[in-house]
Design an enzyme around this catalytic site. Structure first.
Site, short mmCIF file in Angstrom:
data_model
loop_
_atom_site.label_atom_id
_atom_site.label_comp_id
_atom_site.label_asym_id
_atom_site.label_seq_id
_atom_site.Cartn_x
_atom_site.Cartn_y
_atom_site.Cartn_z
N LYS A 35 40.36 -18.26 -18.56
CA LYS A 35 40.63 -19.67 -18.24
C LYS A 35 41.85 -19.79 -17.33
CE LYS A 35 41.73 -24.01 -20.63
NZ LYS A 35 43.18 -24.10 -20.59
N HIS A 53 35.39 -19.60 -35.03
CA HIS A 53 35.45 -20.31 -33.76
C HIS A 53 34.16 -21.11 -33.58
CE1 HIS A 53 39.08 -18.37 -33.09
NE2 HIS A 53 38.87 -17.75 -31.96
#
Length: 920
Positions: free
Chosen positions: A582, A139
């Site tokens: 999120k 990532h």
């Protein structure tokens, strides 16, 4: 798990703590003096800024870039000094109070468990049941190059060398000069990645940590466990299976990354295999130098003598090997092992070297053969009476090969539901000649179950793929790669297939069907058992709420039940911290994650299946980052069953594993924390569900989620974020191979969690780590008045999850700077876009600070974390300077700034990341 703040340690006495702080200050000053001394020779004007003799403003863009780079290097050096201090502090605690008083060690866990009434048998059984695997991902959150990491490692080692009192003044001067040389090389090394990294480069980045530290650290963990167990339970035996290893997503995570193909995955596997083979060759060469045991001095067992004779007979130059080492049977045997390893290495890869029977030994076909040879030598030493030598020289190597095998890591494959269902849809058209039903329909599920139950006839040709799109062919090729490479590389080369964006049990069944077509069932008719574990990844708030229903439906399928029996009757479920945050905000995400784990654990118990959770955490608080021990301790009681996995990403990987001492500590901290949870979580009052606490959490979460969603659904939020942060400019940083979005859509929903957090971090809003909590707490107190506040304060002191959430929010609030956030907001030209959003953020921030302090009883934010406050105090002034410069540089870049502006801007991102400890 992330380590934004250090885990609590047992403090030595105050005078010793004061001495440590002074010593740490001396070391940081040594590094600072070295940095300024180097820069003085190259850029005197930059050195003046670092000394505080000149302002940062009004410099040329080139000098500004160099100044920002120097400040970033200073943050990196300061972090190295702090890591060195932390290691020294742990040693001091052990010296003063004993190993059992050092939190994060097995000695401490064993001592605590015995005090709680557990005996050796219970602890041994719990230990042997552990299956712990941190998973390294690519990532894109690591802004440092491998070259920079190598410089950091050497500086750390020189600081470690300085700890010894044995040096003369002259020798200490030499060490100090060596540190200065490394700092100079760091200054002269390019900080920025000029090109976007390839997946191959990401694989090399991941292997760096194994080559430097992890090949040594993991086997030594077993030795630490055994030593601590023997000390706590004299006379008790402990034979550990493989309880700790590493996984990886690098080269296997194709979720939205078009550069990870089946060809790339193949190459990744060969590279991982080669790393372990080369490591074993080096270790055996060392062993040959050490085991100079003569048969005249030791009565060696007959079976070992026979094995040596057979090994020599199988070598093309067996007689020569025996002549070079007359009477030294261990060296003769190891020479044969080295010859076989050389042949194995030569055969590694898609185009192996051709074998020459007259020259080459027979290669090892699999890791178990090498393990068998090492076990044979170990037994021979033990039977000879040389148990200490067996323990010193062979037991660590045996643990190493059992752990890493011929694969180094277990590579996971990750794919998303959209791609899987699209491929299945094409197969449906090819087989049935009509359009497939909707993927959420009963007809679609019936088709999947029918296909899964249909026996494959003997001699039936593989599914034709000629008419499929390239994307569908590539998806099928991925599954076939797993089937082929598991046999060629190592039986444990692959871990699981992780299905991201899982919304239903039917989504998971689709993976089983593709596995069937790829030959991943273990029966000829391909109807009984799938050999590849399939792991649903639940990421959004709605999917977490549906988790029990999804799991119940999935586990009711006979094929799934039969397949799970191949894997110890364990169903792994991955839960996503980043995307749930999120989607729902920090508080709601944590509450829904906790509820989902608790309900799935109970469901598994009811159905007789162990549910093992794979925690998809990042480094920052809003992506699940928290001190390792505390994060595990806050998991629902009894929720660690059958294994524990957690992702390790970007800067977290380098923080934990770039230095040997820190890697030792972090590996033991993770493993011992998991064991402590397994042993004690169901006995801890702080984890016992309390109806009034759960009711309060639900109420706070509801209001928090509403406040958060109101902001997320603001008409202009995406425009605000794009304007007030370097969201779109992240791609210029070249820190990862994959795109910032899964698809080409330009919506908040499509935006990945990493750039989402990155943007709010760089613009100092830090919104993802606190927004909505203030509204939730305030509404709760407004409704329940004084009784409500009293309940929250009791939850703070008695409820593990609530306390952890409040702690991490409070730490995050300390890094928010509304003045700087206002300057970033000023980049949004339209006040109709800018003002409503910024004002909402400002109101919620002030409310959150007020309510958190009411709950914790503090007078100022994060006063309960003096070490964090000291750490930030050393950085904030410079960080704030750089953040303000970043605003101007971002404005200039968007106005068509030149390469100097671009370079200075990207360095400002690196500098902010170094100061905060994470890009996001």
């Amino acid at each position: 798990m992330g380590e934004r703040s250090r885990p609590d340690l047992a403090d030595p006495d105050e005078s010793a703590a004061g001495a440590e702080r002074a010593d740490a200050l001396a070391r940081s000053e040594l590094l600072r003096a070295a940095l300024i001394g180097v820069i003085e020779r190259y850029e005197p004007e930059v050195a003046r800024v670092l000394r505080g003799e000149a302002p940062l403003e009004r410099m040329s863009t080139r000098l500004l870039a160099r100044t920002i780079q120097a400040q970033a290097i200073w943050f990196q050096l300061l972090a190295i000094a702090e890591q060195n201090r932390d290691m020294r502090r742990r040693r001091e605690v052990e010296r003063q109070r004993g190993h059992a008083q050092v939190r994060g060690t097995f000695a401490h866990v064993f001592h605590t468990a015995v005090e709680a009434g557990l005996d050796a048998k219970q602890i041994r059984e719990a230990l042997c049941s552990l299956r712990i695997r941190p998973v390294i991902t690519a990532h894109p959150t690591e802004a440092k190059r491998v070259t920079v990491l190598e410089r950091h490692r050497r500086i750390y080692l020189r600081l470690f060398d300085l700890e010894s009192p044995r040096w003369t003044d002259r020798e200490r001067e030499d060490l100090t000069r060596a540190i200065s040389d490394e700092v100079e090389l760091l200054w002269l090394t390019g900080e920025l990645k000029l090109d976007k990294p390839t997946v191959d480069q990401e694989v090399a980045w991941g292997l760096y940590f194994f080559d430097e530290n992890l090949f040594d650290v993991v086997p030594q963990l077993y030795g630490r466990i055994e030593a601590a167990f023997a000390k706590q339970f004299p006379g008790e035996t402990l034979e550990l299976p493989v309880v700790f290893g590493f996984g990886s997503w690098i080269g296997g995570d194709r979720d939205g990354n078009p550069f990870v193909t089946s060809t790339v995955t193949r190459h990744t596997l060969w590279q991982m295999r080669l790393a372990s083979l080369r490591r074993y060759r080096s270790r055996l060469a060392d062993l040959a130098r050490n085991l100079s045991i003569s048969e005249r001095a030791a009565a060696l067992p007959e079976d070992f003598r026979a094995a040596v004779a057979a090994a020599l007979a199988a070598l093309p130059d067996g007689a020569g090997v025996a002549a070079r080492n007359p009477g030294e049977l261990f060296r003769q045997f190891i020479a044969g092992m080295l010859a076989r390893l050389d042949a194995t290495i030569a055969r590694n890869g898609e185009q192996p070297e051709p074998a020459d029977a007259a020259r080459d030994a027979a290669p090892y076909e699999h890791a178990d053969q090498l393990i068998g040879d090492i076990e044979l030598m170990h037994r021979a030493l033990v039977e000879t009476g040389a148990q200490p030598l067996a323990k010193t020289f062979l037991a660590p190597l045996l643990r190493e090969v059992r752990t890493f095998r011929f694969a180094t890591v277990r590579l996971d494959i990750r794919e998303n539901t959209i791609r899987i269902n699209a491929t299945l849809g094409e197969l449906y058209r090819a087989v049935r000649g009509s359009e497939p039903p909707a993927s959420d329909s009963a007809e679609w599920k019936d088709w999947l179950l029918t296909e899964l139950a249909a026996p494959r006839r003997a001699g039936e040709a593989p599914l034709a793929t000629a008419g499929l799109t390239p994307e569908a062919q590539e998806t099928l090729a991925t599954f076939r790669t797993v089937a082929e490479m598991r046999d060629r590389v190592d039986r444990e080369a692959f871990g699981t297939l992780i299905l991201s964006m899982t919304h239903s049990a039917t989504d998971v069944l689709g993976v089983y069907l593709l596995a069937k077509h790829a030959g991943l069932f273990n029966d000829a008719q391909a109807v009984e058992r799938c050999t590849l574990p399939v792991v649903p990844l639940l990421e959004t708030i709605p999917d977490l709420r549906r988790a029990p229903a999804i799991l119940k439906e999935l586990l009711a399928v006979p094929l799934v039940q039969r397949s799970l029996r191949l894997h110890g009757n364990v169903q792994e479920v991955m839960i996503g911290y980043s995307d749930s945050n999120k989607d729902g905000g920090y508080f709601t995400a944590n509450w829904e994650l906790s509820k989902a784990q608790a309900t799935m654990t109970r469901l598994g118990e009811d159905l007789g299946v162990k549910i093992a959770f794979f925690h998809g955490r990042g480094g920052s608080v809003s992506r699940g980052g928290a001190p390792t021990g505390r994060a595990i301790a806050a998991l629902p009681a009894g929720s660690i069953r059958g294994g524990f996995r957690s992702t390790e990403q970007g800067e977290v990987v380098s923080y934990k594993y770039a230095n040997r001492g820190t890697a030792h500590y972090q590996v033991e901290l993770l493993a011992s924390s998991v064991l402590q949870h397994v042993l004690l979580s169901e006995r801890e009052s702080a984890l016992v569900p309390k109806h009034e606490f759960d009711e309060a959490m639900e109420a706070i979460s509801g209001v928090s989620w509403t406040a958060y969603r109101q902001l997320m659904e603001s008409e202009h939020l995406l425009a605000y974020l794009q304007g007030s942060s370097p969201l779109e400019e992240l791609a210029l940083l070249n820190i990862g191979s994959r795109p910032a979005r899964r698809t080409q859509a330009r919506t908040l929903a499509d935006l990945r969690a990493i750039p989402w957090v990155f943007a709010w971090t760089q613009n100092r809003h830090m919104l993802t780590g606190w927004y909505g909590l203030g509204s939730g707490l305030a509404a709760f107190v407004e409704v329940r008045k004084a009784r409500g506040l009293d309940l929250l304060q009791r939850m703070f002191h008695e409820g593990r999850l609530f306390r952890t959430v409040i702690d991490e929010v409070e730490k995050t609030l300390l890094t928010v700077d509304l003045d700087i956030a206002r300057e970033f907001a000023g980049l949004v030209a339209d006040p109709a876009v800018r003002e409503p959003i910024f004002q909402a953020i400002e109101r919620e921030y002030r409310l959150t600070c007020e309510m958190v302090l009411k709950v914790s009883g503090g007078r100022q934010v994060a006063e309960r974390f003096p070490q964090l406050r000291r750490r930030l105090a050393r950085r904030l002034q410079t960080m704030n300077q750089v953040s303000r410069e970043q605003v101007q540089l971002l404005r200039a870049l968007r106005d068509g700034g030149d390469d100097d502006v671009r370079t200075a801007f990207l360095l400002s991102i690196n500098c902010a990341a170094a100061g905060l400890g994470a890009t996001g």
